[in-house]
Design a protein around this motif. Structure first.
Motif, PDB file in Angstrom:
ATOM      1  N   VAL A 190      -8.180   9.199  -6.673  1.00  0.00           N
ATOM      2  CA  VAL A 190      -9.125   8.200  -6.412  1.00  0.00           C
ATOM      3  C   VAL A 190      -8.968   7.810  -4.962  1.00  0.00           C
ATOM      4  N   LEU A 191     -10.092   7.558  -4.324  1.00  0.00           N
ATOM      5  CA  LEU A 191     -10.097   7.361  -3.012  1.00  0.00           C
ATOM      6  C   LEU A 191     -10.637   5.805  -2.963  1.00  0.00           C
ATOM      7  N   ALA A 192     -10.007   4.742  -2.982  1.00  0.00           N
ATOM      8  CA  ALA A 192     -10.388   3.517  -2.684  1.00  0.00           C
ATOM      9  C   ALA A 192     -10.875   2.803  -1.219  1.00  0.00           C
ATOM     10  N   PHE A 193     -11.895   2.573  -1.000  1.00  0.00           N
ATOM     11  CA  PHE A 193     -12.517   2.469   0.381  1.00  0.00           C
ATOM     12  C   PHE A 193     -12.803   0.907   0.614  1.00  0.00           C
ATOM     13  N   ALA A 194     -12.576   0.547   1.776  1.00  0.00           N
ATOM     14  CA  ALA A 194     -12.823  -0.854   2.075  1.00  0.00           C
ATOM     15  C   ALA A 194     -14.424  -1.228   2.258  1.00  0.00           C
ATOM     16  N   GLY A 199      -8.915   2.694   3.510  1.00  0.00           N
ATOM     17  CA  GLY A 199      -8.814   3.185   2.195  1.00  0.00           C
ATOM     18  C   GLY A 199      -7.673   3.560   1.805  1.00  0.00           C
ATOM     19  N   VAL A 200      -7.348   3.803   0.576  1.00  0.00           N
ATOM     20  CA  VAL A 200      -5.998   4.241   0.012  1.00  0.00           C
ATOM     21  C   VAL A 200      -6.391   5.351  -0.885  1.00  0.00           C
ATOM     22  N   LEU A 201      -5.540   6.549  -0.799  1.00  0.00           N
ATOM     23  CA  LEU A 201      -5.915   7.632  -1.866  1.00  0.00           C
ATOM     24  C   LEU A 201      -4.742   7.383  -2.839  1.00  0.00           C
ATOM     25  N   ILE A 202      -5.208   7.373  -4.048  1.00  0.00           N
ATOM     26  CA  ILE A 202      -4.280   7.107  -5.312  1.00  0.00           C
ATOM     27  C   ILE A 202      -4.182   8.401  -6.054  1.00  0.00           C
ATOM     28  N   ASP A 203      -3.296   9.329  -6.356  1.00  0.00           N
ATOM     29  CA  ASP A 203      -3.131  10.476  -6.785  1.00  0.00           C
ATOM     30  C   ASP A 203      -2.041  10.446  -7.764  1.00  0.00           C
ATOM     31  N   LEU A 253       0.845  -1.149   0.092  1.00  0.00           N
ATOM     32  CA  LEU A 253       0.079   0.044   0.001  1.00  0.00           C
ATOM     33  C   LEU A 253       0.845   1.327   0.103  1.00  0.00           C
ATOM     34  N   THR A 254       2.095   0.973   0.084  1.00  0.00           N
ATOM     35  CA  THR A 254       2.996   2.170   0.431  1.00  0.00           C
ATOM     36  C   THR A 254       4.205   2.135  -1.032  1.00  0.00           C
ATOM     37  N   ASP A 255       4.845   1.080  -1.170  1.00  0.00           N
ATOM     38  CA  ASP A 255       5.845   1.038  -1.994  1.00  0.00           C
ATOM     39  C   ASP A 255       5.407   0.558  -3.435  1.00  0.00           C
TER      40      ASP A 255
END
Length: 307
Positions: free
Chosen positions: A193-197, A180-184, A68-70
């Protein structure tokens, strides 16, 4: 804490898609595979068996990289529609993710997509009912809408200003255990994009790998016309209060019926403050069809008396 700052223009440009696709879900699934399956234990065992001797390489990948980071670059490249990695190391990592995708996500993609489509439809009804700010408030327990900012707990401290680009929401099945994860992609023309669980229901788990054993008591309570009437009344999503009006019963009785249907995996409930919105799951629709109780929209004017 991650803080996403909205302008009025951003709020008017909040949209939702069904999914970012199998590759993005594979990045999320890699993180889940590394952390341990939990309720996804059956999936994790099947993936491990499916990978065979290749599992060592996948485990090495998750030790060397935190998905989720790398692996944000892989998600951002997909968002920016740039398919090719920039260097050989990225090419090697991307190849491993795609290999994992073939075993961990693709075999379940049809069912996963159906689940995410249902989630998108539920959220769409929430948007119509309580507006965009109510939608943002209901995405996840760790997400809090404090106008004009969406705060996401459990994330590295960071402030993101949308600056009129809007926000694209995307539900994810494999983000379970995360908020969630924010993808920019950092492009002026591309909305982050905010992907939410999305918490998987027992019916979803059953459909994916058959690990769900039904609650016999809850299923037994569905026998008879009373529960069928309650199920049919939910053909059009409604709140607990609206359900009580449609069935001509007390609020407590409507709440009890909704709870039993939810425990059986036939209804999904989305909560926003003191309001609960009930929606049929695909399994609930299938049960209506199998019982020959044809869904009839906008035909709830005559209350159905339940004993």
């Amino acid at each position: 804490m991650l803080r996403i700052h909205f302008t009025d223009k951003d709020l008017s440009q909040v949209r939702m898609i069904t999914s970012l696709g199998p590759v993005a879900e594979s990045v999320f699934a890699l993180d889940l595979f590394r952390r341990g399956g939990g309720v996804f234990g059956g999936w994790q065992r099947r993936v491990r068996d499916g990978l065979g001797h290749r599992v060592a390489g996948i485990e090495k990948l998750t030790r060397e990289h935190l998905p989720l980071t790398d692996l944000q670059w892989l998600l951002e490249r997909q968002l920016a529609e740039q398919a090719q990695p920039e260097d050989r190391n990225q090419e090697r990592v991307a190849a491993a993710v795609f290999e994992f995708c073939q075993v961990a996500v693709v075999p379940y993609w049809s069912h996963t997509r159906s689940c995410l489509e249902a989630e998108r439809d539920v959220r769409g009804r929430v948007l119509i009912t309580v507006g965009v700010e109510g939608l943002l408030s209901s995405l996840h327990p760790k997400m809090r809408w404090t106008p004009p900012t969406l705060e996401i707990a459990g994330q590295p401290r960071r402030d993101v200003h949308l600056d009129g680009r809007g926000l694209l929401l995307s539900p994810s099945l494999f983000l379970i255990g995360r908020s969630g994860v924010l993808i920019d992609a950092r492009r002026a023309s591309t909305a982050p994009v905010l992907a939410f669980a999305v918490p998987p229901s027992p019916a979803v788990l059953s459909g994916m790998w058959g690990s769900w054993k039904p609650n016999e008591q809850a299923l037994g309570a569905l026998v008879g016309h009373t529960r069928a009437a309650a199920l049919q009344a939910l053909t059009d999503s409604c709140t607990t209060g609206e359900l009580s009006q449609r069935l001509g019963i007390s609020l407590a009785g409507a709440s009890k019926h909704a709870t039993i249907l939810r425990e059986a995996g036939l209804v999904e409930t989305t909560r926003n403050r003191n309001t609960a919105l009930h929606t049929l799951t695909p399994l609930g629709v299938a049960l209506l069809q199998s019982r020959r109780v044809a869904p009839r929209r906008s035909e709830h004017r005559t209350p159905v008396k339940l004993p």
